[in-house]
Structure formats: C-alpha cells, structure tokens
Motif scaffolding. Structure first.
Motif, mmCIF file in Angstrom:
data_model
loop_
_atom_site.group_PDB
_atom_site.id
_atom_site.type_symbol
_atom_site.label_atom_id
_atom_site.label_comp_id
_atom_site.label_asym_id
_atom_site.label_seq_id
_atom_site.Cartn_x
_atom_site.Cartn_y
_atom_site.Cartn_z
ATOM 1 N N ARG A 15 50.919 17.095 17.851
ATOM 2 C CA ARG A 15 49.605 16.458 17.942
ATOM 3 C C ARG A 15 49.655 15.306 18.942
ATOM 4 O O ARG A 15 50.728 14.860 19.345
ATOM 5 C CB ARG A 15 49.176 15.920 16.562
ATOM 6 C CG ARG A 15 48.811 16.989 15.567
ATOM 7 C CD ARG A 15 48.600 16.418 14.174
ATOM 8 N NE ARG A 15 49.847 16.013 13.544
ATOM 9 C CZ ARG A 15 49.952 15.457 12.339
ATOM 10 N NH1 ARG A 15 48.862 15.237 11.630
ATOM 11 N NH2 ARG A 15 51.135 15.132 11.837
ATOM 12 N N LYS A 75 51.774 9.829 14.309
ATOM 13 C CA LYS A 75 52.783 9.532 13.273
ATOM 14 C C LYS A 75 53.338 8.122 13.418
ATOM 15 O O LYS A 75 53.184 7.470 14.452
ATOM 16 C CB LYS A 75 53.945 10.539 13.373
ATOM 17 C CG LYS A 75 53.574 11.937 12.945
ATOM 18 C CD LYS A 75 52.946 12.026 11.563
ATOM 19 C CE LYS A 75 53.933 11.854 10.424
ATOM 20 N NZ LYS A 75 53.257 12.047 9.100
ATOM 21 N N TYR A 94 49.063 6.882 11.528
ATOM 22 C CA TYR A 94 49.594 7.045 10.163
ATOM 23 C C TYR A 94 50.869 6.218 10.068
ATOM 24 O O TYR A 94 51.698 6.239 10.984
ATOM 25 C CB TYR A 94 49.946 8.515 9.877
ATOM 26 C CG TYR A 94 48.734 9.393 9.650
ATOM 27 C CD1 TYR A 94 47.855 9.133 8.615
ATOM 28 C CD2 TYR A 94 48.487 10.483 10.474
ATOM 29 C CE1 TYR A 94 46.737 9.929 8.408
ATOM 30 C CE2 TYR A 94 47.371 11.287 10.281
ATOM 31 C CZ TYR A 94 46.502 11.000 9.239
ATOM 32 O OH TYR A 94 45.408 11.788 9.037
ATOM 33 N N HIS A 96 52.375 5.293 6.420
ATOM 34 C CA HIS A 96 53.085 5.633 5.171
ATOM 35 C C HIS A 96 54.244 4.670 4.925
ATOM 36 O O HIS A 96 55.410 5.071 4.820
ATOM 37 C CB HIS A 96 53.593 7.074 5.225
ATOM 38 C CG HIS A 96 52.513 8.092 5.455
ATOM 39 N ND1 HIS A 96 51.555 8.402 4.522
ATOM 40 C CD2 HIS A 96 52.227 8.860 6.536
ATOM 41 C CE1 HIS A 96 50.736 9.316 5.004
ATOM 42 N NE2 HIS A 96 51.107 9.608 6.230
ATOM 43 N N LEU A 130 42.549 10.224 6.303
ATOM 44 C CA LEU A 130 43.596 11.090 5.750
ATOM 45 C C LEU A 130 43.025 12.492 5.503
ATOM 46 O O LEU A 130 43.710 13.506 5.627
ATOM 47 C CB LEU A 130 44.123 10.500 4.431
ATOM 48 C CG LEU A 130 45.236 11.284 3.735
ATOM 49 C CD1 LEU A 130 46.476 11.388 4.620
ATOM 50 C CD2 LEU A 130 45.617 10.620 2.408
ATOM 51 N N MET A 133 43.626 15.784 7.650
ATOM 52 C CA MET A 133 45.019 16.266 7.656
ATOM 53 C C MET A 133 45.418 16.773 6.274
ATOM 54 O O MET A 133 46.258 17.662 6.143
ATOM 55 C CB MET A 133 45.980 15.166 8.132
ATOM 56 C CG MET A 133 45.763 14.754 9.568
ATOM 57 S SD MET A 133 45.816 16.103 10.790
ATOM 58 C CE MET A 133 44.100 16.464 11.032
ATOM 59 N N ALA A 300 57.148 16.150 6.447
ATOM 60 C CA ALA A 300 56.203 15.033 6.331
ATOM 61 C C ALA A 300 55.092 15.074 7.380
ATOM 62 O O ALA A 300 54.175 14.256 7.334
ATOM 63 C CB ALA A 300 56.961 13.713 6.429
ATOM 64 N N ASN A 301 55.194 16.011 8.312
ATOM 65 C CA ASN A 301 54.124 16.133 9.321
ATOM 66 C C ASN A 301 53.702 17.602 9.426
ATOM 67 O O ASN A 301 53.719 18.193 10.509
ATOM 68 C CB ASN A 301 54.575 15.583 10.684
ATOM 69 C CG ASN A 301 55.782 16.295 11.269
ATOM 70 O OD1 ASN A 301 56.630 16.797 10.527
ATOM 71 N ND2 ASN A 301 55.866 16.348 12.577
ATOM 72 N N PRO A 303 50.798 19.092 9.457
ATOM 73 C CA PRO A 303 49.745 19.487 10.408
ATOM 74 C C PRO A 303 50.230 19.533 11.860
ATOM 75 O O PRO A 303 49.568 20.115 12.719
ATOM 76 C CB PRO A 303 48.674 18.400 10.239
ATOM 77 C CG PRO A 303 48.909 17.848 8.867
ATOM 78 C CD PRO A 303 50.400 17.887 8.700
HETATM 79 C C1 LIG Z 1 48.924 12.553 6.881
HETATM 80 C C2 LIG Z 1 50.091 12.665 7.735
HETATM 81 O O1 LIG Z 1 51.012 11.909 7.611
HETATM 82 C C3 LIG Z 1 50.143 13.693 8.732
HETATM 83 O O2 LIG Z 1 49.139 14.358 8.980
HETATM 84 O O3 LIG Z 1 51.220 13.892 9.336
#
Ligand SMILES: CC(=O)C(=O)O
Ligand SMILES: NC(=O)C1=CN([C@@H]2O[C@H](COP(=O)(O)OP(=O)(O)OC[C@H]3O[C@@H](n4cnc5c(N)ncnc54)[C@H](O)[C@@H]3O)[C@@H](O)[C@H]2O)C=CC1
Length: 376
Positions: A15, A75, A94, A96, A130, A133, A300-301, A303
C-alpha cells in the motif's frame, strides 16, 4: 504545508499513504506533496500518475522525511525509519503503539506529533480510519482460513462449505465488530457454520438481526469461548479495545483442545493478539507456524496483500482528516475536531492516549496539558 509520502518498507506492504487523487486534493488546497519514487508501484500507481496529480517525485526516503512537515504513511515506522524522527514532525499513519514500546519511546524522545489512524474516533464510537482496513482484513480472514484448512497448506483438509451429505466447517469469530461482521459475511456466504462471540449484548442483537438466523451469537465469556473453540475448524480473533493491548481471550488450553489441522487467524495481532498461543507476528512471506497441531496465522498488515483495493479505500478516509491538519495546523485542527483529537497518541514528548499509556505502563498526560507549548 509540505506533505511527504515515503515508500512503505514493511514485509510485502504494497500500500501507499496517498493515491494520485489524494495528492490532487492536497495540491488543490495549496499544499506541496513529495512522493518517494516508486512509492505507489505496488498499488498500481506510477511516478507519472503522481506527477500528473501535482506531486514532486524525490529519489530517496531520506529526502521525503527531511523535507516534509507531515508524513502520510500506511504502517508504523520501522527501526530503519526512526532516524528520521524530529521535533514537531507530524506523523499521520497506523501506529498500534500498545504493543510497541520502542517505537513509543522514540516518538516521545524526538517529540514527534504522532497521530494514529486507528484511534481517530467519532462521538458514536466508530473508528472511521480503521474501518475500511477492518472490512478488508475481515473478508480476507475467511479466504486465508479456507486456504490453510487445505491439506497441502498444513490444514485438516476440510472445505468450509462442505458438500451435500457432508457437514460444513465450523468458523468461530471472537469479536463482532467490523472485522468480525465482515468475516461472518464471507463465512456464511461460503456455507460454513458460524458462531460469533462479543461482549456487547447490543452488538449481538444487531448481528442476530443482520444475519437472520444464519449464524449463532454467543455472549463472550471464558466458558462460552472454551466451548466454541473446542469445536472450531477456523478460529478468527477480531476483538478490539481501542488503543489498548488486545485481551488474551483464547487460552493455550483452549487451543490444545482444537483438533489437529485446525486454523487460527488472529486479526487482532496488530494490537498484540487475542490468542495466547499467538506469540509472534508473522509476515506475508512466512505467514504461518504450527503450535499444538494448529496452524497459526498472525500477519499484522493483512490488507497489504490486496494493495490496490486497500490503498484506495484507505486514502478515501484519511484525506478529509489529513486536509484538516494541513489546512489548519495541528493545534487548530485537533481543537476543532474531537474525532481527530482522539487520534493523537504522542505529542510534545508525552503519551496523550490513556489506553496506550496504561498498556505500556508509561505516564499519561491529557492532550490539553501536552498542547501548551506545541509549535505546530
Ligand atoms: C489496520 C492496520 O494496521 C492495517 O491495515 O495494516
Ligand atoms: N491484522 C491486520 O492486518 C488488521 C488488523 N485489524 C485489527 O482487527 C481488530 C478488530 O478491529 P475492528 O473489528 O475494526 O474493531 P471493532 O471495534 O469494530 O470491533 C471490536 C469488537 O470486539 C468486541 N470486544 C471487545 N472486547 C471483547 C471481548 N472480551 N470478547 C469479545 N468481543 C469483545 C467489541 O465489542 C467490538 O464489537 C483490531 O485490533 C484492528 O486493529 C484491522 C485491520 C487489519
């Protein structure tokens, strides 16, 4: 303002922080946009597409990070990017942070203004940056689970929907929010038997109405989770307490009770994971490991694997908020927009999002107090 879009460097993260349409929106509003060469290539956007929209293409990540006042990413920055942090740099991405102590410390030490997409929250509790995704990851979780249930991929060899005369697989989803609902849509659509658990009784009512008896809803508690997990072929972790480390709801003993070749997809891994045996983050390059005979997937990613869909969906929702930051500056933008204010996680060297501070056992400073001598 000068907006910077570096190329993502996480494993198989294809992305990019802005589409050409997003670049155009910033240019129309009178800003400059710097894009690292090839940043959009994984999402199908060439340097020429970005130039045509008004972006300036730079040769290196370093130039983008150094010249930009606001970095618009996808990210969380990785250690190789920490050297670019500086006081008052606006980082819009993002983050986290709850399971990311080192990154949080770096953002504090360098006094970066760190605004996390995932904690921007409207007054009704929705998480608009959020959401798209989570829609992607929820839908993907079932197709990924179906793939790893296949024998050649390490699974027990069951087809989610079964066939006439043979029962379907049992999909158990813990957490009935955006990820959980989208997972349920896919699983029900494929003909699986679906159980969804949530701690919010009203959410269970909504799901019951939405699916019209095509899935089973269960109140989330230790007993019900244990009963459901024992019988699950595919278990999907989809809980969230915004900003906080995910609660470990599925214990190691519950995982041991699953039959060999079952599959776990812990979508909540970006907040630390909701399943006790998910003890590491996996990658698109090496997405699974096996523990107690169960295939574990904890990317963790997620998408990032469908970047064309995901980049456009993400950019659609980030642009209105990014434009407010660029047009008004941080102080005015967050003072005037409470949803955006909830996105601020670190400011002026302080953790200003309480759940992040609690998860990392760091001091919490309310946003209003941290804002005092901010320069941007
Ligand atoms: C929400 C998220 O961390 C992502 O789409 O990678
Ligand atoms: N791995 C990845 O690539 C991605 C991960 N995610 C993550 O997926 C997770 C879920 O996100 P969303 O569905 O958007 O959140 P959401 O806020 O829409 O839904 C979370 C649900 O969890 C429920 N919940 C909270 N505590 C619970 C408990 N003890 N038992 C059962 N349910 C409980 C809430 O009531 C809520 O319905 C988040 O951690 C999010 O960051 C999202 C997108 C991509």
């Amino acid at each position: 303002m000068i907006i910077g879009v570096p190329k993502e460097i996480k494993d198989n993260e294809n992305r990019v922080g802005l589409t050409p349409a997003g670049v155009s929106a910033y240019i129309q509003a009178g800003h400059r946009v710097l894009v690292e060469t090839q940043a959009g290539i994984g999402s199908g956007f060439s340097d020429e597409d970005f130039s045509a929209a008004g972006a300036e293409i730079l040769d290196s990540a370093e130039e983008v990070w150094q010249q930009a006042e606001m970095i618009c990413k996808v990210k969380e920055p990785l250690p190789a990017e920490y050297k670019f942090f500086r006081e008052n740099l606006i980082l819009f991405t993002y983050l986290h942070l709850a399971p990311e102590r080192e990154l949080t410390e770096q953002l504090r030490a360098k006094k970066v203004v760190a605004i996390a997409y995932e904690t921007i929250q409207t007054d009704d509790g929705s998480l608009p940056l959020l959401m798209p995704m989570s829609e992607v990851a929820g839908r993907m979780s079932v197709q990924i689970g179906a793939q790893f249930l296949e024998k050649p991929h390490g699974g027990k060899g069951v087809l989610l929907g079964g066939v006439p005369g043979v029962p379907p697989a049992h999909v158990v989803i813990v957490g009935g929010g955006i990820v959980g609902t989208n997972a349920a849509k896919m699983a029900v659509g494929l003909g699986a038997q679906v159980t969804i658990l949530d701690i919010n009784a009203n959410r269970l009512r909504e799901l019951d109405d939405l699916f019209q008896g095509r899935l089973r809803t269960l109140m989330s508690n230790h007993y019900n989770i244990a009963q459901a997990v024992k019988d699950a072929d595919l278990l999907i972790g989809a809980v969230l307490i915004p900003g906080a480390r995910a609660p470990k709801l599925v214990t190691e003993d519950m995982v041991k009770s699953m039959s060999p070749g079952s599959v776990i997809v812990d979508v909540a891994i970006d907040q630390g994971g909701s399943i006790e045996t998910v003890d590491r983050i996996t990658t698109h390059s090496e997405p699974t490991y096996v523990k107690h005979g169960v295939v574990h997937y904890a990317v963790a990613n997620m998408p990032g694997a469908v970047p064309r869909t995901s980049t456009i969906a993400l950019s659609n929702v980030t642009i209105p908020y990014g434009l407010q930051l660029a047009n008004k500056g941080v102080r005015a933008a967050i003072t005037q927009n409470r949803a955006l204010a909830r996105g601020v996680n670190v400011l002026n060297g302080h953790v200003v999002y309480e759940a992040v501070a609690t998860s990392l056992n760091l001091p919490y400073v309310p946003l209003e107090d941290a804002l005092h001598d901010l320069q941007v």
